[in-house]
Design a protein around this motif. Structure first.
Motif, PDB file in Angstrom:
ATOM      1  N   THR A   1       0.836  -1.204   0.000  1.00 56.22           N
ATOM      2  CA  THR A   1       0.000   0.000   0.000  1.00 56.22           C
ATOM      3  C   THR A   1       0.870   1.254   0.000  1.00 56.22           C
ATOM      4  O   THR A   1       0.430   2.327  -0.381  1.00 56.22           O
ATOM      5  N   ASP A   2       2.115   1.108   0.449  1.00 55.95           N
ATOM      6  CA  ASP A   2       3.043   2.247   0.478  1.00 55.95           C
ATOM      7  C   ASP A   2       4.270   1.943  -0.361  1.00 55.95           C
ATOM      8  O   ASP A   2       4.648   0.786  -0.560  1.00 55.95           O
TER       9      ASP A   2
ATOM     10  N   LYS B   1      -2.803  -2.609  -8.003  1.00 58.29           N
ATOM     11  CA  LYS B   1      -4.110  -2.185  -7.498  1.00 58.29           C
ATOM     12  C   LYS B   1      -4.041  -1.468  -6.154  1.00 58.29           C
ATOM     13  O   LYS B   1      -4.601  -0.386  -5.977  1.00 58.29           O
ATOM     14  N   GLN B   2      -3.326  -2.070  -5.190  1.00 57.85           N
ATOM     15  CA  GLN B   2      -3.256  -1.448  -3.865  1.00 57.85           C
ATOM     16  C   GLN B   2      -2.502  -0.125  -3.898  1.00 57.85           C
ATOM     17  O   GLN B   2      -2.844   0.811  -3.185  1.00 57.85           O
ATOM     18  N   ARG B   3      -1.468  -0.072  -4.731  1.00 57.01           N
ATOM     19  CA  ARG B   3      -0.680   1.159  -4.806  1.00 57.01           C
ATOM     20  C   ARG B   3      -1.465   2.298  -5.469  1.00 57.01           C
ATOM     21  O   ARG B   3      -1.256   3.457  -5.156  1.00 57.01           O
ATOM     22  N   LEU B   4      -2.363   1.949  -6.365  1.00 58.10           N
ATOM     23  CA  LEU B   4      -3.146   2.986  -7.049  1.00 58.10           C
ATOM     24  C   LEU B   4      -4.023   3.768  -6.078  1.00 58.10           C
ATOM     25  O   LEU B   4      -4.303   4.938  -6.292  1.00 58.10           O
ATOM     26  N   GLU B   5      -4.442   3.110  -4.986  1.00 55.50           N
ATOM     27  CA  GLU B   5      -5.300   3.771  -4.006  1.00 55.50           C
ATOM     28  C   GLU B   5      -4.596   4.955  -3.348  1.00 55.50           C
ATOM     29  O   GLU B   5      -5.195   5.970  -3.059  1.00 55.50           O
ATOM     30  N   LYS B   6      -3.276   4.800  -3.096  1.00 55.57           N
ATOM     31  CA  LYS B   6      -2.525   5.875  -2.425  1.00 55.57           C
ATOM     32  C   LYS B   6      -1.709   6.713  -3.397  1.00 55.57           C
ATOM     33  O   LYS B   6      -1.206   7.766  -3.045  1.00 55.57           O
TER      34      LYS B   6
ATOM     35  N   GLU C   1      -2.959  -6.814 -11.032  1.00 53.89           N
ATOM     36  CA  GLU C   1      -3.163  -6.998  -9.594  1.00 53.89           C
ATOM     37  C   GLU C   1      -2.046  -6.337  -8.779  1.00 53.89           C
ATOM     38  O   GLU C   1      -2.291  -5.778  -7.715  1.00 53.89           O
TER      39      GLU C   1
ATOM     40  N   THR D   1      -4.624  -2.421 -14.940  1.00 56.49           N
ATOM     41  CA  THR D   1      -5.555  -3.438 -14.436  1.00 56.49           C
ATOM     42  C   THR D   1      -4.827  -4.550 -13.684  1.00 56.49           C
ATOM     43  O   THR D   1      -5.465  -5.420 -13.094  1.00 56.49           O
TER      44      THR D   1
END
Length: 406
Positions: free
Chosen positions: A84-85, A154-159, A151, A149
């Motif tokens: 995520t970071d 995906k989590q990194r795109l949120e932050k 996988e 798209t």
């Protein structure tokens, strides 16, 4: 002779693969060169790396040639998969130290004699790349729409995904292409979190070289509840004995849940499947015998037979009739620490990673000194605690450390 593909499938290693029939066929009929990448983000591999290493070993025993690729180049960017970071940027000296340590760990596990395996570092080609040439030759084959798209992003795109990290997939795909050109490497193996990056390499080789290439991921090591295994109070379960002692390593596997015994025996040992079925069918207290076999076998693979025997004997002595402290993990402290609180001493010796962890363990009633429960975080440790020159620390039911004064 049984096809190694069937062995891997029966034991539960294979999670995803690109061309099942073709892969099974070439592993049966040809001698294949394949690779697994290990980014040197730390100075040791951990148990999460061990499953790909086991796959590598099975394939090598079947006559195929592994390439262990240490990511001295890709680590300078950092893999965004499952994060995520953004990863912490490492300096070159740290990277070089980590690469050296990981190479020695891999060498103990894979046979590199007489060209049976290759040890490579992607810094050898990535650091020499001309960026404009690379983008023209390689970047043109990557669709940004498709990458977004994946996988792994995906989590990194949120932050917020940096352009630096966005390059990682191109770099890993290029690694596969480079190894294909240098060594005729046709297959990439890795953890299932690498699937998107691995597909990029397969596609790149097929586009650039007009040749077949394949990818196969191994399952992640999870328990019966689907949670990742290998996490301890002190962080990861490391393969370096200075970061996780052979005793603590042994005890981790000795204390796993009953429901996880069969899976771990299949994935983390070379024991025959029939023997594993018998061991894992034991019930009640007898399942502990299967756990002892698991702990012994896994510790032997990582630390050697002598260390595994020591860990087993120490565990038997501690939890059997007597208490033989000889092989319990031991830490030295200087005399000037005497008179400090138990919190300060355990944090300073790294028996627990932080003062807050020590306090939490005390609050939970899980800390014992010389088999006496500690209830006060301000307990002062003086020389009276050191019976015969040592103090015994127990965390939970079965995790022991011995502290001695220099």
């Amino acid at each position: 002779m049984e096809n190694v593909f069937d062995v891997l499938k029966e034991r539960g290693y294979i999670k995803q693969l690109t061309h099942e029939d073709e892969i099974r066929d070439i592993l049966e009929k040809e001698k294949v060169t394949f690779y697994i990448g290990f980014d040197p983000t730390a100075d040791s591999l951990h148990i999460g790396h061990f499953l790909p290493m086991m796959m590598m070993s099975y394939l090598q025993k079947a006559g195929h040639r592994p390439i262990a690729l240490v990511g001295g180049g890709t680590v300078m960017i950092g893999d965004p998969s499952g994060k995520t970071d953004m990863r912490k940027m490492l300096d070159k000296d740290t990277i070089n130290r980590n690469v050296s340590s990981i190479k020695s760990q891999l060498s103990r596990f894979i046979d590199f004699d007489e060209g049976k395996a290759i040890l490579e570092d992607n810094a050898n080609w990535l650091l020499k790349l001309n960026y404009l040439e690379f983008i023209r030759e390689i970047g043109v084959h990557f669709s940004v729409n498709k990458m977004l798209t994946a996988e792994c992003f995906k989590q990194r795109l949120e932050k917020g995904l940096s352009f630096l990290e966005f390059n990682y997939m191109l770099m890993q795909g290029y690694d596969f292409l480079e190894l294909n050109r240098r060594y005729n490497c046709v297959m990439e193996l890795g953890g299932d979190d690498q699937w998107s990056n691995m597909l990029a390499g397969v596609d790149l080789i097929r586009r650039k070289e007009r040749k077949p290439a394949y990818a196969m991921t191994c399952t992640l090591l999870t328990n019966s509840e689907g949670k990742k295994m290998g996490k301890t109070v002190n962080g990861a379960l490391w393969l370096d004995k200075d970061k996780t002692s052979p005793f603590d390593f042994y005890q981790y596997w000795r204390n796993i849940d009953d429901a996880d015994v069969e899976k771990c025996l299949l994935l983390l040992t070379f024991l025959p499947v029939d023997e594993i079925k018998k061991l894992s069918s034991l019930e009640g207290a007898k399942i502990n015998e299967a756990k002892k076999v698991l702990a012994y076998e896994v510790t032997k693979l990582i630390h050697g037979e002598e260390e595994s025997k020591k860990a087993m004997e120490a565990a038997e002595a501690l939890f059997g009739s007597g208490q033989n402290m000889e092989n319990v993990p031991t830490t030295e402290i200087s005399k000037d620490l005497i008179g400090s609180t138990i919190v300060d001493i355990l944090a300073a010796t790294k028996v627990l990673p932080s003062k807050s962890e020590v306090r939490r363990l005390i609050q939970q009633g899980g800390l014992n000194i010389n088999e006496e429960k500690v209830t006060d975080a301000n307990l002062i440790i003086d020389e009276d605690f050191f019976k015969d020159g040592s103090m015994l620390v127990r965390r939970g039911k079965k995790k022991y450390n011995k502290i001695i004064i220099k």
